[in-house]
Scaffold this active site. Sequence first.
Site, PDB file in Angstrom:
ATOM      1  N   GLU A  51       0.946  -0.870  -0.037  1.00 39.58           N
ATOM      2  CA  GLU A  51       0.324   0.261  -0.154  1.00 39.58           C
ATOM      3  C   GLU A  51       0.850   1.418   0.388  1.00 39.58           C
ATOM      4  O   GLU A  51       1.547   1.211   0.946  1.00 39.58           O
ATOM      5  CB  GLU A  51      -0.505  -0.077   0.850  1.00 39.58           C
ATOM      6  CG  GLU A  51      -2.006   1.177   1.416  1.00 39.58           C
ATOM      7  CD  GLU A  51      -2.964   1.340   2.422  1.00 39.58           C
ATOM      8  OE1 GLU A  51      -2.942  -0.285   3.092  1.00 39.58           O
ATOM      9  OE2 GLU A  51      -3.143   1.901   2.733  1.00 39.58           O
ATOM     10  N   ASP A  62      -4.724  10.411   9.556  1.00 43.24           N
ATOM     11  CA  ASP A  62      -3.615   9.828   9.877  1.00 43.24           C
ATOM     12  C   ASP A  62      -2.862  10.587  10.890  1.00 43.24           C
ATOM     13  O   ASP A  62      -3.537  11.720  10.829  1.00 43.24           O
ATOM     14  CB  ASP A  62      -2.858  10.293   8.468  1.00 43.24           C
ATOM     15  CG  ASP A  62      -2.449   9.244   7.610  1.00 43.24           C
ATOM     16  OD1 ASP A  62      -2.622   8.256   7.597  1.00 43.24           O
ATOM     17  OD2 ASP A  62      -3.021   9.987   6.223  1.00 43.24           O
ATOM     18  N   TYR A 181     -11.433  -3.373   4.014  1.00 39.74           N
ATOM     19  CA  TYR A 181     -10.431  -2.480   5.493  1.00 39.74           C
ATOM     20  C   TYR A 181     -11.334  -2.181   6.109  1.00 39.74           C
ATOM     21  O   TYR A 181     -12.059  -0.996   6.034  1.00 39.74           O
ATOM     22  CB  TYR A 181     -10.224  -1.045   4.557  1.00 39.74           C
ATOM     23  CG  TYR A 181      -8.419  -0.190   4.878  1.00 39.74           C
ATOM     24  CD1 TYR A 181      -8.638  -0.104   6.052  1.00 39.74           C
ATOM     25  CD2 TYR A 181      -7.594   0.397   4.469  1.00 39.74           C
ATOM     26  CE1 TYR A 181      -7.678   0.432   7.033  1.00 39.74           C
ATOM     27  CE2 TYR A 181      -6.346   0.863   4.524  1.00 39.74           C
ATOM     28  CZ  TYR A 181      -6.677   0.452   6.537  1.00 39.74           C
ATOM     29  OH  TYR A 181      -5.378   1.618   6.916  1.00 39.74           O
TER      30      TYR A 181
END
Lengths: 274, 424
Positions: A51, A62, A181
């Site tokens: 990834e 993030d 995911y």
Amino acid sequence: MAKERLEKTFAALAAKNETALITYITAGDPSLEQTKLLVETLVAGGADIIELGVPFSDPLADGPTIQKAALRSLKIGTTLKKVLDLVTELRADRNSLASQIPIVLLLYCNTIFSHGEDRFPADAVAAGVDGIVVPDLPPEEGTALRREARRNGLAVIPLVAPTTPPARLKTLVAEGSGFIYYVSVRGVTGAREHLAPDLAENIARIRRASSLPIAVGFGVSKPEHAVQIGRLAEGIIVGSAIVRIIEEYSGEEILGKVRKFAGELKAGLKERTI
Amino acid sequence: MNIPEVLHVPDESGHFGEFGGKFVPETLMPALEELEENYQRYRLDREFQQELAYYLREYSGRPTPLYYAERLSAEIAKKAGADKRRLKIYLKREDLNHTGAHKINNALGQVLLALRMRKRRIIAETGAGQHGVATATVCAKFGLDCVVYMGAEDIKRQALNVFRMKLLGAEVRPVYSGSRTLKDATNEAIRDWVTNVDDTHYIIGSVVGPHPYPAMVRDFQAVIGREAREQCLKQVGRLPDYVVACVGGGSNAMGIFHPFIPDSSVKLIGVEASGKGLETQENAASLTLGRPGVLHGSRSYVLQTEDGQIREAYSISAGLDYPGVGPEHAYLRKTGRAQYLAVTDEQAVEAFCLLSEVEGIIPALESSHALAVLPQLVQNAAETNNDELVIIVNLSGRGDKDVQQVAEYLQGKPELVKEGTKVG
């Protein structure tokens, strides 16, 4: 190829009773040349899927580790175009371990919109990208992107959160392809001490809604985590813990440490019981 | 342009034409749905609306006056070379609200909503500190935990507001990432919300963010426009020719514009910050210089590089120092219902001094941008109107927080200091 490459990889691992090691690094951190070496190193160390993060100035999903990596990468002028070129190069070198590995890009939606929502899937597939993860693009948005992704065989990997209610889960998995995911914690990316207590329960819930492979990310940072998740899911996604090695070390040392760490993670993923 | 169409936005999915929407991590989607459900329910709920009206009146001091600024009108007429008997400038005195700006209107609305959703922890982002102060204030009033994210650069610029927030019991968390201003504070607030979504409500301070925020904040701020419209009809006997407001994220502008949207004779003017100039990289004129993109959960005009990286904005005014703008402004601009201009730091500081001198009202630097556009507006309007020219300017906040900064600015620009001006 694209999304079939992901499907084949998961099928092959299932046949071996293994769980996929999906490793995240930010492209261009510390340099694009180094990213190429890191990809090869990760594959050599045991990564099954790569990834690559495309750096963005405002990465909402993030934590500090990957934020800093994005800044380092942007500072040296990394762009989406350069990341796509990097993937092209990785694919071109037939002797490289990385030429056949599934590659997934993680990128924020403004990067795609700026490139052109219609154009992006074809360009990504042409470069050799197999799937994309877009953390700020729920299925309600990005209709043109999804249409073109389907047409070009680019997997749009759905993100499922611990907060996702059952009705919404159905929509999410129906829209997605490649693998699911599972964002295992409430929060942003970053290494964490322990796995979420509701992990097994939520994975079971997702499994009832979809036959796609499930990969667990966010907070997954240690070989012990790999062992625990390996019993539950088809894949683990490790990012911040690797990015931290890149941040802390330099030159050759990075490659050695990263390879060793990938190996330790993968070692825990070889006895799947699901 | 079709007025009914311009009025009925956003649609059910939160879009204002091509703008708006919800671009957030999946973890937040259920929270946005919950918020939307509650908002839709309580916006029609009489008891909720009565409670909100009560606090707006008794706690914040609404309605705020629509004040005829006679000497300002004469000064602007002189500058514009217009007939001073014909020009009437009215100031919507949002600076007279409790906490000194319009931000309290939205903070009160959202905190009442948070209480009904049983969220006991409140987070907010702030630029100039006005929204942070408003949020800290309502949290103190209702006994809720409050964390305010503020860029480290803004903390330096707005020390007074930082102290106010702390005094009000809020925790101010400095944000060191990116340009260390409002944009980065907003990123950090969203990250906090993703992490603590179960017990936390995020009070966004402007008409930005994912749906339903742009519509909800607009509706809470629309009290400004409703009052101004009614006051104008009563005091002037007709609707204004222009309504002018500054635009960073754009909540004071959306609030005063919205009730005037069906009145097609009323021209709506938003004023962005062009900082050190539109030709430089140091400005915050998202509508003028940006292109469509996604920032903080919605699609609108965004200052960005060719590669889609968000550019750092700049303005002397911390409240306008933002590279995005509310999606409804993008929509109003595209449909032509509103027009957007930009003024520089220097023009804003000039207007700041002018209003202080001739009316005894020290405006916020943000609001000074709206004032700064008046000469140009009057000049262009002079020939098209026979009757008197009536302009409402939204004086969104007071300038006490800015005096130190203006003093420093003027030290570097002695040519701006008029004889007799005791600033600096």
